[in-house]
Design a protein around this motif. Structure first.
Motif, PDB file in Angstrom:
ATOM      1  N   GLU A 101      -2.139  -3.907   4.150  1.00  0.00           N
ATOM      2  CA  GLU A 101      -1.960  -2.947   3.059  1.00  0.00           C
ATOM      3  C   GLU A 101      -0.493  -2.559   2.915  1.00  0.00           C
ATOM      4  OE1 GLU A 101      -4.090   1.058   1.333  1.00  0.00           O
ATOM      5  OE2 GLU A 101      -3.952   0.857   3.513  1.00  0.00           O
ATOM      6  N   LEU A 102      -0.041  -2.494   1.675  1.00  0.00           N
ATOM      7  CA  LEU A 102       1.311  -2.062   1.335  1.00  0.00           C
ATOM      8  C   LEU A 102       1.192  -0.664   0.737  1.00  0.00           C
ATOM      9  CD1 LEU A 102       4.284  -3.062   1.191  1.00  0.00           C
ATOM     10  CD2 LEU A 102       3.779  -3.928  -1.088  1.00  0.00           C
ATOM     11  N   LEU A 103       1.573   0.344   1.519  1.00  0.00           N
ATOM     12  CA  LEU A 103       1.384   1.743   1.140  1.00  0.00           C
ATOM     13  C   LEU A 103       2.725   2.389   0.866  1.00  0.00           C
ATOM     14  CD1 LEU A 103      -0.432   4.277   0.868  1.00  0.00           C
ATOM     15  CD2 LEU A 103      -0.127   4.622   3.327  1.00  0.00           C
TER      16      LEU A 103
ATOM     17  N   ALA B  19       8.471  -8.378  -3.600  1.00  0.00           N
ATOM     18  CA  ALA B  19       7.514  -9.481  -3.655  1.00  0.00           C
ATOM     19  C   ALA B  19       7.488 -10.222  -2.318  1.00  0.00           C
ATOM     20  CB  ALA B  19       7.869 -10.439  -4.790  1.00  0.00           C
ATOM     21  N   LEU B  20       8.652 -10.384  -1.690  1.00  0.00           N
ATOM     22  CA  LEU B  20       8.728 -10.998  -0.365  1.00  0.00           C
ATOM     23  C   LEU B  20       7.971 -10.146   0.650  1.00  0.00           C
ATOM     24  CD1 LEU B  20       9.873 -12.873   1.851  1.00  0.00           C
ATOM     25  CD2 LEU B  20      11.969 -11.474   1.806  1.00  0.00           C
ATOM     26  N   VAL B  21       8.195  -8.842   0.625  1.00  0.00           N
ATOM     27  CA  VAL B  21       7.495  -7.949   1.551  1.00  0.00           C
ATOM     28  C   VAL B  21       5.985  -8.036   1.341  1.00  0.00           C
ATOM     29  CG1 VAL B  21       7.133  -5.533   2.196  1.00  0.00           C
ATOM     30  CG2 VAL B  21       9.445  -6.389   1.764  1.00  0.00           C
TER      31      VAL B  21
ATOM     32  N   GLY C 286       4.589  -1.331  -9.320  1.00  0.00           N
ATOM     33  CA  GLY C 286       4.366  -2.744  -9.567  1.00  0.00           C
ATOM     34  C   GLY C 286       3.803  -3.501  -8.390  1.00  0.00           C
ATOM     35  N   HIS C 287       3.904  -2.925  -7.162  1.00  0.00           N
ATOM     36  CA  HIS C 287       3.551  -3.713  -5.987  1.00  0.00           C
ATOM     37  C   HIS C 287       2.689  -3.005  -4.939  1.00  0.00           C
ATOM     38  CE1 HIS C 287       6.187  -7.139  -6.972  1.00  0.00           C
ATOM     39  NE2 HIS C 287       6.956  -6.218  -7.527  1.00  0.00           N
ATOM     40  N   ALA C 288       2.715  -1.681  -4.880  1.00  0.00           N
ATOM     41  CA  ALA C 288       1.967  -0.985  -3.840  1.00  0.00           C
ATOM     42  C   ALA C 288       0.463  -1.133  -4.046  1.00  0.00           C
ATOM     43  CB  ALA C 288       2.348   0.498  -3.816  1.00  0.00           C
ATOM     44  N   ASP C 289      -0.258  -1.236  -2.937  1.00  0.00           N
ATOM     45  CA  ASP C 289      -1.723  -1.227  -2.999  1.00  0.00           C
ATOM     46  C   ASP C 289      -2.242   0.192  -3.196  1.00  0.00           C
ATOM     47  OD1 ASP C 289      -2.202  -4.052  -2.404  1.00  0.00           O
ATOM     48  OD2 ASP C 289      -1.428  -3.589  -0.419  1.00  0.00           O
TER      49      ASP C 289
ATOM     50  N   VAL D  89      -2.522   3.095  -7.672  1.00  0.00           N
ATOM     51  CA  VAL D  89      -1.391   3.275  -8.579  1.00  0.00           C
ATOM     52  C   VAL D  89      -1.833   3.989  -9.849  1.00  0.00           C
ATOM     53  CG1 VAL D  89       0.178   2.013 -10.101  1.00  0.00           C
ATOM     54  CG2 VAL D  89      -0.021   1.338  -7.701  1.00  0.00           C
ATOM     55  N   GLU D  90      -2.933   3.533 -10.428  1.00  0.00           N
ATOM     56  CA  GLU D  90      -3.411   4.104 -11.683  1.00  0.00           C
ATOM     57  C   GLU D  90      -3.765   5.583 -11.523  1.00  0.00           C
ATOM     58  OE1 GLU D  90      -4.525   1.319 -10.294  1.00  0.00           O
ATOM     59  OE2 GLU D  90      -3.662  -0.172 -11.659  1.00  0.00           O
ATOM     60  N   ALA D  91      -4.439   5.910 -10.409  1.00  0.00           N
ATOM     61  CA  ALA D  91      -4.840   7.296 -10.194  1.00  0.00           C
ATOM     62  C   ALA D  91      -3.630   8.205 -10.007  1.00  0.00           C
ATOM     63  CB  ALA D  91      -5.767   7.379  -8.975  1.00  0.00           C
TER      64      ALA D  91
END
Length: 260
Positions: free
Chosen positions: A36-38, A191-193, A216-219, A235-237
């Protein structure tokens, strides 16, 4: 957690930190799963740095707990926490400018393995293949023999990432990984991360002021304001959360999806 959900890599529970009469953190709790990318965001003074430094062992909380794979690590020394599987990169990259990119990663690998050496000549033969593999993963293999001081800023940040991966962490803390980069460089770096997060099953917690990177990238996104957690969700919330708009914009009805 549900029966099928993976156990969290990191659990932060009710963290509280005071500086005199200022409450930098006020009962902050969240968790991160493998892969997960937080993103941890918030206005200046929200408590992000205090939270990072407590997780990393540089600060002790006044209350609360940090657990890594279920093990309490609250208050342990940063070096011990690193050896338990926590890597970190900094807003200002820290590399040895006089050494080549390859030598920087070799040094990180040797340090992570706890190996002691007296002469650099034998040491430079140690971990060469592993260092080259990390440079390859971060897109810096072609720069292996260049002094770090001669590298472009974006390449230095990728080199620092390779060094942070030398300890084979399960949790990676990244303090503004795209700071100082152009829009194109920011997108390439995050994007690499994200690719490394997926391929390695890493849990990544990062702070960032560039909202195009975050949204654009976080989960998932955790938002702090005045030491309190005010949002934790997709992200949307988070983009549509009135409390988040209030914290960033003082109640102005507008989007926070653009880079400041």
């Amino acid at each position: 957690m549900s029966g099928n959900a993976p156990a969290p890599v990191l659990e932060v529970s009710a963290l509280t930190k005071h500086y005199g009469g200022v409450r930098a953190l006020d009962g902050v709790s969240f968790a991160i799963a493998p892969g997960e990318l937080l993103a941890l965001i918030g206005p200046n003074g929200a408590g992000k740095s205090s939270c990072f430094n407590i997780i990393n062992g540089q600060l002790r909380p006044d209350a609360g707990e940090v657990r890594l794979h279920g093990r309490a690590i609250t208050g342990l020394a940063p070096r011990r926490i690193a050896r338990l599987g926590v890597g970190r990169t900094f807003q200002v990259a820290t590399v040895f400018g006089s050494m080549t990119a390859l030598e920087n990663v070799q040094m990180a690998l040797i340090a992570a393995q706890g190996r002691v050496f007296r002469l650099w000549a034998p040491a430079r033969r140690m971990a060469r293949e592993a260092a080259l593999a990390l440079l390859e993963q971060t897109g810096t293999a072609a720069l292996a023999e260049r002094p770090a001081a001669a590298l472009a800023y974006g390449d230095v940040k990728r080199l620092e990432l390779a060094m942070a991966l030398a300890g084979d962490p399960s949790l990676l803390l990244m303090d503004e990984p795209t700071a100082g980069m152009s829009a194109e460089e920011r997108q390439a770096m995050i994007a690499l991360v994200r690719r490394l997060t997926r391929s390695r099953g890493l849990a990544v917690l990062f702070t960032e002021h560039a909202m195009d990177v975050v949204f654009g990238h976080a989960d998932r996104v955790v938002v702090l304001a005045r030491g309190r957690l005010i949002a934790n969700g997709s992200v949307e919330a988070v983009q549509g959360d009135p409390a988040v708009r209030e914290a960033y914009l003082g109640g102005v009805s507008a989007s926070i999806s653009e880079t400041p």
